[in-house]
Design an enzyme around this catalytic site. Structure first.
Site, PDB file in Angstrom:
ATOM      1  N   CYS A 170      31.880  26.024 104.948  1.00 24.15           N
ATOM      2  CA  CYS A 170      32.890  25.276 104.486  1.00 24.15           C
ATOM      3  C   CYS A 170      34.102  25.405 105.249  1.00 24.15           C
ATOM      4  CB  CYS A 170      32.949  26.050 103.235  1.00 24.15           C
ATOM      5  SG  CYS A 170      33.919  25.300 101.873  1.00 24.15           S
TER       6      CYS A 170
ATOM      7  N   HIS B 233      27.091  26.158 101.093  1.00 16.40           N
ATOM      8  CA  HIS B 233      27.120  27.681 100.989  1.00 16.40           C
ATOM      9  C   HIS B 233      25.561  28.306 100.861  1.00 16.40           C
ATOM     10  CE1 HIS B 233      31.528  28.310 101.070  1.00 16.40           C
ATOM     11  NE2 HIS B 233      31.566  27.074 100.145  1.00 16.40           N
TER      12      HIS B 233
ATOM     13  N   GLU C  52      24.739  31.125 102.173  1.00 14.90           N
ATOM     14  CA  GLU C  52      25.033  32.327 102.052  1.00 14.90           C
ATOM     15  C   GLU C  52      25.141  32.866 100.447  1.00 14.90           C
ATOM     16  OE1 GLU C  52      27.435  30.246 102.494  1.00 14.90           O
ATOM     17  OE2 GLU C  52      29.211  31.245 102.114  1.00 14.90           O
TER      18      GLU C  52
END
Lengths: 263, 953
Positions: A96, A232, A234
């Site tokens: 990002c 994302h 994560e």
């Protein structure tokens, strides 16, 4: 096996550092959140780390455009060190805002447009708004020695949350160059894989949430060591993070490949 | 004098250009064909052409999408409007540009920014002016001009120590009142007299700063005078009888009921900036909800932006790491056509768009997931929108120090002080009218979330290193309130000369009272100051030593050698006279109602597309609800992520070693409040609890927050309604055995004498014991049973269908006498895995709720809902009786559910694989004879009505 030390770079306004650290840790790495201040002051060095994650957020408020100030900081303070790290094959992952900064700093490789200038950028979403939603990505076949190569074809479901995530190019040839250099690392898939076959989002909202050209969700440099993506992964490292749907398609394998490359 | 350089940068395909064309059309202005939007940078400094070229290349211009012009703008035949922040308004872009120039090693640069709009089409002067004022610029915070604006560059300097004395001695009552009004002090005659008496005893007149300090501290906003007043309530019941009761302080009554319930997991209620409850053996949770209504009415973006900033600082003020945000927004109906609005009132659509952008901007940039909320549309909010902002925080148990000591340094960290926000507290303590915008200009601010982000990091680490003895945020009243409150029992000495300022020319009282954002005040022992300074430097946060806490019991403020304030803390905090107030409330007398002849299927679709029910995706997807990776219960649920979620479920980072999670929800219903504010409170509590239970929270672990938004409390009808709602809260807390842990009131929500409907927001914080058992509202599987918990009501007062069809039923549904039994039963079923989806029945009634579950799961349903007393089919489908939940459960668990629910619930249907939603109305028993043909709507039609787009997407 000793977990390799992984730098999670923190700049003012970085905010997905803690999640990135969780992902790296679950993947077998030793995450260390270190601020730009420490690098500027010489209290930390890129060479202390086996891999580097630039996490999401709004570095410096993104007041001059997403990732622009951080890109300037990287060029000013860390460029040589980072370039050396990349040359020695250490993996770099920008997520990002980290992707935006990597791209705008030139660390993802200079994709030449006309007059030798950078030919690819990340800019305002096509709908002009910040957009938060889950998407499906596919890891594209990248350059053979890159740390993503073993994941080619894998799908990842995870959220996007950004206002400036549209991949735009200066002219259509740039796409051809990116493809021929196998630098398109991720693309958005349509949610609608009814017949069991993957289908690209085809530029259609919301599967392609920002209007990126060629459904591009992420890029890598020519060596495959430096990888950046808008979504994302994560935020999807354990099953309970997923909003329903079939199991799997987590982002964890991406971090495992990253940590393995850092060993 | 340096040269000023103008740089104009235009992105080739800026989506904002199309948005402006669209919004101009909505304004009803015709003739605009296209728009070119540019960013403009004015640079002042000794820069060479190469310097400017380098700055442009490095940070201003993206080579792929931007075009740049340096120097005069290109001549054009179209009108060009340039918009710039007013002097003193936060301009983060300019500041970052100056820093970037420094980072590049360029000569010192002053920067100023603007936006430039070239309006292409056939527009006359009037149209350009309308577009400028109604869309492109808000004159409260921005300048606009045809052609280029005159850029302004702030210059660094210190304040001018000019302190004036205000003559109070000998002033007659009328003069005291005038002084209060003209000085925007919002003090009444009794209060002005108390101040006059105090200074008479001291034998002098007050300084401007002293008077302002008292006005801010004693403001309704800070002191909650109405909630501390002695109130006589005259309550006329619908049978004509009158009950008179007296209240010795509403706030004290709320505290008492919390003390009565006193659950073992309660950590702090009403004492701190936020309520605190236990989460697990290691961590506590802090929760606070604030309002930012007045500022949002005038400058929607800035008002909402700083509303989030302020409530997040409240949570930081109890030493917690903020981990999530919530918001509830009440707007006027967003009619597509422009409408007659009172002068000085912004269009509801502009208010909404600005507020939403402001909330997203701040929460997203802080990296906080915005996870829960509601949007209510009602005529009553056209001139006075309501913006409730909430923040949740996590802190290690017992880590929040609250005792400043004599000798501690008074340390301010964060943003600089400017004239922004002056009079915010007093401005929020009065009604508004046409002239408010002019008077209150400085009360409205734009936030700077990145500065606050730095403060979050500093506060968390300073807490863990135990660097401070007390902490609070700079909210209303600025330093004056923060230092005054923290030093209440000690006394303090402050020197304002060292306070870092945004620009020159602030008088001492302005520095003292400024409500500039992003500032915290800490009581730091001298021995820890340097450690804190190092921490601040590490995070790029500015820190200032303002003085020390003394132990003298006096608040002494100077500016260098110039005395500014010298007040006894006792008088400041307890000198305000207790108010005596009168409230009146009359219950409406029920009248027979006539149900309109309507097609129930049509009504169901109309309810699904009603702005209050319909999907809020266009708003909520602009908020990051995923950051921090712990959002389990989301705003949108189901196979396509477009069904409505009931409550948020969050798993905080740092607590992953166990399976418990946090749940948040809200309840709000101003329509009921118009008829019966007491019932509104109980219904709002019930709704919040239903929402929590529906996502899997344990009803035995729920804490409540109250937020009262009302009109002018000096008017007995407004106060009567408020007191009735408060009585409802007290009753609700007892019935549900749930303590209130924090609350806030925002009064004087009036415009030109017209009040908002009294609006109580209940926010609830709960615990989900096992996050793997959290459920959503979306159907999961064809063949499942559908169960309905709770009984219907034939009273439609306050319901959405009543509002939609103009039924005017004045009877609101009864409240629940023993609510907990059903919620405990439902919770046990969810916790043992017998429930695969659950949804609360609220706005629009059971038919809407069933349809929403079908939309989320993209599955059909056949159900038979019970008749409601004497009501007909429409009433059965749309009544909003309290205490109802829908459950989806596997048929294998049928006996188990029947045994657990007993008479509390009944099986009403089955989830199908079809593409239709079929709801019949039957008797109370099951299985029951069907009352006529079932209401049938197509699933696709329901999706279209709810989402406003095609079902396939």
């Amino acid at each position: 096996m000793t977990p390799p030390p992984i730098l999670i770079l923190h700049a003012p306004g970085t905010n997905r550092d803690a999640e990135a650290a969780v992902a790296v840790e679950l993947a077998g790495g030793d995450p260390r959140i270190v601020s730009m201040t420490d690098f500027r002051a010489g209290a930390a060095s890129i060479s202390d780390f086996a891999g580097l994650v630039l996490p999401g957020g709004f570095s410096y408020g993104d007041a001059l455009g997403a990732g622009v100030r951080l890109a300037l900081e990287l060029r000013t303070w860390l460029f040589e060190e980072l370039a050396n790290a990349v040359r020695s094959g250490r993996p770099v992952l920008g997520i990002c805002n980290g992707f935006q900064a990597l791209l705008k700093s030139g660390l993802l490789g200079e994709t030449s447009g006309p007059e030798g200038r950078r030919g690819v950028t990340l800019t305002d979403n096509a709908n002009g708004r910040f957009e938060c939603r889950w998407v499906t990505l596919r890891v594209e076949p990248v350059f053979g020695s890159g740390w993503l190569a073993s994941l080619s074809g894998m799908k990842i479901r995870c959220p996007v949350a950004h206002g400036e995530g549209r991949v735009a190019v200066s002219d259509a040839q740039v796409i051809g160059i990116l493809e021929s250099e196998r630098r398109i690392a991720f693309r958005y898939l349509s949610e609608d894989g009814r017949d069991g076959r993957d289908r690209l989002a085809g530029g259609l909202y919301p599967a392609n949430p920002n209007g990126s050209v060629g459904d591009i969700a992420g890029l890598c440099d020519a060596t495959g060591a430096v990888v950046g993506l808008m979504p994302h992964p994560e935020d999807h490292v354990v099953d309970w993070q997923r909003p329903g749907g079939p199991p799997g398609a987590r982002g964890l394998p991406l971090f495992k490949a990253f940590v393995d490359a850092a060993r | 004098m340096c040269v000023t350089t103008r740089i104009e940068v235009t992105a080739v395909d800026d989506p904002r250009a199309d948005q402006i064309v669209h919004l101009v059309r909505l304004l009803g202005v015709v003739g605009l064909v296209a728009c070119r939007v540019s960013r403009v940078y004015y640079l002042q400094g000794d820069l060479s052409t190469e310097d400017i070229d380098r700055l442009s290349r490095e940070v201003l211009v993206d080579p792929v999408v931007d075009k740049m012009i340096v120097g005069s703008p290109t001549p054009t035949s179209h009108p060009v409007v340039e918009v710039a922040p007013r002097p003193g308004v936060t301009d983060v872009e300019a500041r970052e540009l100056e820093r970037a120039a420094a980072a590049l090693g360029l000569p010192p640069v002053r920067a100023s920014t603007a936006r430039c709009y070239e309006l292409i089409g056939d527009l006359d002067d009037e149209a350009v002016s309308a577009i400028s004022r109604q869309l492109l610029a808000n004159e409260i915070v921005e300048l606009h001009s045809l052609g280029t604006v005159q850029p302004c560059f702030d210059s660094p300097a210190s304040g001018e120590a000019q302190v004036n004395t205000v003559k109070l001695a000998g002033l007659a009552d009328a003069d005291l009142v005038r002084l209060s009004r003209e000085g925007l002090l919002s003090l009444d005659l009794e209060e002005m007299r108390a101040i006059q008496d105090h200074f008479e005893r001291e034998g002098r007149d007050p300084t401007d700063a002293e008077l302002e300090t008292l006005a801010q501290t004693w403001s309704e906003h800070c002191m909650h005078k109405t909630f501390r007043a002695r109130i006589r309530l005259e309550h006329t019941k619908s049978d004509g009888s009158v009950a008179v009761s007296s209240h010795e302080g509403l706030l004290a009554a709320l505290r008492r009921v919390t003390e009565e319930i006193a659950p073992p997991w309660l950590r702090s209620a009403f004492d701190d900036n936020a309520g605190i409850v236990a989460f697990d053996s290691e961590f506590d949770l802090a929760f606070k909800v604030e309002t930012h209504n007045h500022p949002s009415a005038l400058e929607p973006f800035g008002g909402a932006n700083t509303g989030i900033g302020g409530v997040v600082r409240d949570v930081m003020g109890v030493s917690a790491r903020p981990i999530a945000c919530t918001n509830v927004l009440c707007f006027g109906p967003p009619d597509p056509a422009d409408r007659e609005l009172p002068p000085g009132v912004l269009h509801p659509r502009r208010v909404r768009d600005g507020v939403v952008a402001g909330i997203g901007d701040y929460g997203n940039k802080l990296g906080l997931p915005t996870v829960n909320g509601a949007v209510v549309y009602d005529e009553g909010y056209v001139a006075n929108p309501l913006v409730y902002c909430g923040a949740l925080g996590l802190l290690p148990s017992g880590s929040h120090p609250t005792e400043p000591r004599a000798g501690d340094r008074i340390i301010a960290i964060g943003g600089r002080t400017g004239r922004d926000g002056i009079h915010g507290a007093t401005f929020s303590s009065a009604g508004m009218d046409e002239a408010t915008a002019e008077q209150a200009g400085t009360a409205v601010q734009i936030g700077d979330p990145i500065t606050q982000k730095g403060c979050i990091e500093v506060v968390e680490q300073a807490r863990d290193l135990r660097l401070y003895h007390a902490i609070t945020d700079c909210g209303a009243g600025g330093f004056s309130s923060a230092v005054g409150e923290m030093g209440e029992h000690l006394g303090a000495e402050v020197d304002l000369a060292g306070a870092p300022l945004k620009y020159a020319g602030l008088e001492p009282w302005e520095i003292w009272l400024s409500e500039a954002q992003e500032r915290m005040v800490l009581a730091v022992p001298s021995s820890r100051v340097e450690a804190l300074r190092a921490l601040c430097e590490h995070h790029g946060v500015e820190m200032t030593d303002l003085g020390r806490f003394t132990g003298t019991g006096r608040l002494v403020v100077g500016h260098g050698d110039t005395p500014v304030v010298d007040l006894p803390m006792e008088f400041l905090h307890r000198g305000v006279p207790q108010k005596e107030m009168v409230g009146r409330w009359a219950d409406p007398v029920p009248e027979p109602v006539e149900m309109p002849e309507v097609d129930p299927a049509r009504v169901l679709l109309d309810l699904l597309s009603h702005p209050t029910v319909a999907s809020k995706e266009a708003i909520v997807r602009t908020y990051d609800h995923e950051v921090r990776g712990g959002t389990i219960g989301r705003p949108f649920v189901g196979v396509r992520g477009d069904g409505p979620g009931d409550g948020a479920v969050l798993k905080p980072l740092g607590t992953w070693r166990h399976d418990a999670a946090v749940a948040l929800s809200v309840g709000i219903n101003p329509r009921i409040g118009r008829l019966d504010p007491w019932s509104m409170a109980l219904h709002a509590i019930d709704e919040a609890v239903r929402n929590l239970v529906a996502v899997g929270a344990d009803p035995a672990r729920v804490a409540l927050l109250d937020n009262f938004c009302w009109g002018d409390p000096t008017k007995p009808d407004r106060l009567g309604s408020l007191v009735r709602a408060l009585e409802g809260c007290l009753e609700g807390a007892r019935r549900y055995r749930m303590p209130f842990i924090s609350g806030k009131d925002s009064l004087f929500n009036e415009f030109a004498g017209k009040a908002i409907p009294g609006t109580l927001l209940i926010s609830a914080l709960g615990l989900v014991p096992d996050l793997h058992r959290a459920v959503s509202s979306a159907f999961t599987r064809a063949g499942s049973d559908l169960w309905l918990v709770g009984d219907p009501s034939d009273r439609l007062g306050g319901s959405l269908v009543d509002d939609l069809l103009g039924i005017c039923d004045r009877r609101v549904p009864p409240t629940l006498g023993k609510p907990l039994e059903r919620y405990v039963a439902v919770h046990r079923l969810i916790a043992d895995g017998s429930v695969t989806a659950a949804h609360d029945v609220s706005d629009g009634g059971v038919a809407v709720a069933i349809a929403e579950m079908a939309i989320g799961g993209r599955l059909g349903v056949e159900a038979t809902v019970p008749m409601a007393g004497s009501g007909g089919v429409l009433t059965a489908l749309t009544n909003e009786a309290a205490g109802r939940l829908l459950l989806e459960s596997p048929p294998a668990r049928r006996d188990h559910l029947a045994a657990r629910l007993g008479p509390l619930g009944r099986r009403i249907g089955v989830v199908t694989g079809s593409s239709s939603i079929e709801i019949a109305v039957g008797g109370r028993a099951e299985p029951q004879p069907v009352n006529g043909e079932p209401v049938s709507i197509d699933l696709d039609a329901a999706v279209r009505a709810f989402t406003g787009r095609g079902a396939g997407s």
